[in-house]
Design an enzyme around this catalytic site. Sequence first.
Site, mmCIF file in Angstrom:
data_model
loop_
_atom_site.group_PDB
_atom_site.id
_atom_site.type_symbol
_atom_site.label_atom_id
_atom_site.label_comp_id
_atom_site.label_asym_id
_atom_site.label_seq_id
_atom_site.Cartn_x
_atom_site.Cartn_y
_atom_site.Cartn_z
ATOM 1 N N HIS B 57 -21.314 -1.104 -21.078
ATOM 2 C CA HIS B 57 -22.455 -0.284 -21.415
ATOM 3 C C HIS B 57 -23.316 -0.404 -20.206
ATOM 4 O O HIS B 57 -24.272 -0.285 -20.484
ATOM 5 C CB HIS B 57 -22.818 -0.622 -22.554
ATOM 6 N N ASP B 110 -20.510 -7.995 -33.857
ATOM 7 C CA ASP B 110 -21.446 -8.731 -33.004
ATOM 8 C C ASP B 110 -22.699 -9.158 -34.153
ATOM 9 O O ASP B 110 -22.842 -10.427 -34.061
ATOM 10 C CB ASP B 110 -22.607 -7.546 -32.453
ATOM 11 N N HIS B 220 -18.756 3.601 -28.123
ATOM 12 C CA HIS B 220 -17.316 3.161 -27.980
ATOM 13 C C HIS B 220 -16.387 4.212 -28.238
ATOM 14 O O HIS B 220 -15.225 3.859 -28.574
ATOM 15 C CB HIS B 220 -17.131 1.866 -28.865
#
Lengths: 333, 333
Positions: B57, B110, B220
């Site tokens: 990213h 995450d 994603h």
Amino acid sequence: MKKLINDATAVVNDSLVGFELAHSDIVRVDHELQVVYRLDAPRQGKVGVISGGGSGHEPLHGGFVGYGMLDAACAGAVFTSPVPDQILAATKGVDGGAGVLHIVKNYTGDIMNFEMAAEIANAETGVAVETVVVDDDVAVQDSLYTAGRRGVGLTVLLEKIVGAAAESGADLASLVALAHRVNGAGRSMGMALTSCTPPEKGSPIFELGDDEMEVGIGIHGEPGRERRPVAPAKEVAAMLVEPILADLDFRGADVIAFVNGMGGSPLIELYLMYAEVAKILEASGVRVARSLVGPYITSLEMAGCSVTLLKADDEMIKLWDAPVQTAGLRWGR
Amino acid sequence: MKKLINDATAVVNDSLVGFELAHSDIVRVDHELQVVYRLDAPRQGKVGVISGGGSGHEPLHGGFVGYGMLDAACAGAVFTSPVPDQILAATKGVDGGAGVLHIVKNYTGDIMNFEMAAEIANAETGVAVETVVVDDDVAVQDSLYTAGRRGVGLTVLLEKIVGAAAESGADLASLVALAHRVNGAGRSMGMALTSCTPPEKGSPIFELGDDEMEVGIGIHGEPGRERRPVAPAKEVAAMLVEPILADLDFRGADVIAFVNGMGGSPLIELYLMYAEVAKILEASGVRVARSLVGPYITSLEMAGCSVTLLKADDEMIKLWDAPVQTAGLRWGR
């Protein structure tokens, strides 16, 4: 053709509308002539520095208009030289009484149109216009659009360095001398993993197989030196750096090293390429004094990269470090 | 797969080598743990602000480490959460005695790994750790990798604003409150013209036909809201902005408007998209106070874009304007 556009014939104009809105603190745009001006142009007593060329290479050149770099930039159609009317307007529009410098990439159409505009401007208003031609690409001697070498990545570094000198009050003759020194001390070489599609053409400018790359490419998809199977980054880095080092002796020099993205290659790959370039330079006895990594002179959505090395003396480093405030490069202020 | 890489399993590490070399004036990198630190971390008395997430990213998050933004960033494998060991090291490494703030995009992995690291750090050293979760994507309620909304473009704006507040000396509780305010006032929506190929996978994460686009995409390549024929930019802009305006009332507000490139879309298209977004906002009675256009939170080489709007109060605007010196955002200093 998959693009975020409306009308293929209006892409440059439509994009300049957004560019001006996004950077109204830095630039204003003459939409009829497609010229990007610094908000405060012309500045009395300052040499006006302008450039321009075909669109499709953004942020070059409009993204480099602003404090410490260009006073104006002329946006041609995609991959097409700006016309003399644009350049004439820009030349007059940045004339603050100290003359105007044209920075021109070495393509036949650009050279011709900037020259014509310079002559008309001088005849009409007496403004002193000087021109420096950038021709840093070691890949090919002549090309489809060029007599001699093409002007590519070094243009970005030259516009920064010469723009900083103009900002600091250098006169026209000094800027010309500096620009020639920069052009003489810099070399570039590029490659493409994929082709790109100019909106009005609607099809790729060349075809590349799924396992092929083109080494020595220009920024308009002009044929390069050779077509080869896709190779690991470290080999690609060698293919780009070695011809540069063979063309000019960089041993023992301090350089500004520039790994440029062609538009479609993401940063994660460009930094990886920079690591490979840095390794080769270290092994070759070349010291990196400053670096620049990112898509600064692009070919629409083409994937690939180019490497530019500039043998930079203390004055060039100082001018490189000087404050700049443009859409594409901004630091120190 | 055509990429400027060496070994598909070492892309993140190889790229971080180049990143550190290119920005050694701003960051240092722990290459074993793949954590990017501000050169001067930890700063005594300052709240440490860290983030992180999957790689691919860029410039997010490592490119936002530096003065006025993040103190450290943890780089996971491509499209994969960083592991607790990385986050633990980063948390300890930026602890200057005033606590640490974790900025986490809302993905299950995450959230879990940042939480675990926060607990261990607190248990081991007593450091106070607070977490703010970013969940701005209006496209889908839940997704392949998410309970609730995904964290996307707003992350960039939040890291800038909260980072500036931390730089100015705000305490941990104030930063948490500010971060929640920003997250509550921002919304995003994205689309893709093409898929992308994670190096280790070696094939595209999804397939799109030559005349198709995916609207409501995540970063994603998670499925979006709908697959549609490619449309003109003005229609694409409406497909992104209207769901945002329907989700939160922006009428009469000042906004920071962010048109983000997904990695493979060139600037000429992103500025054009920004012009279309600005037109819709004007017609909707939304005032653009500040803007950001470019590839800042990407999905490798994916072509496409996202729009983020943040309803910004005076404090947020002031913090947005504050100096920042990172690889990815740099101004005012």
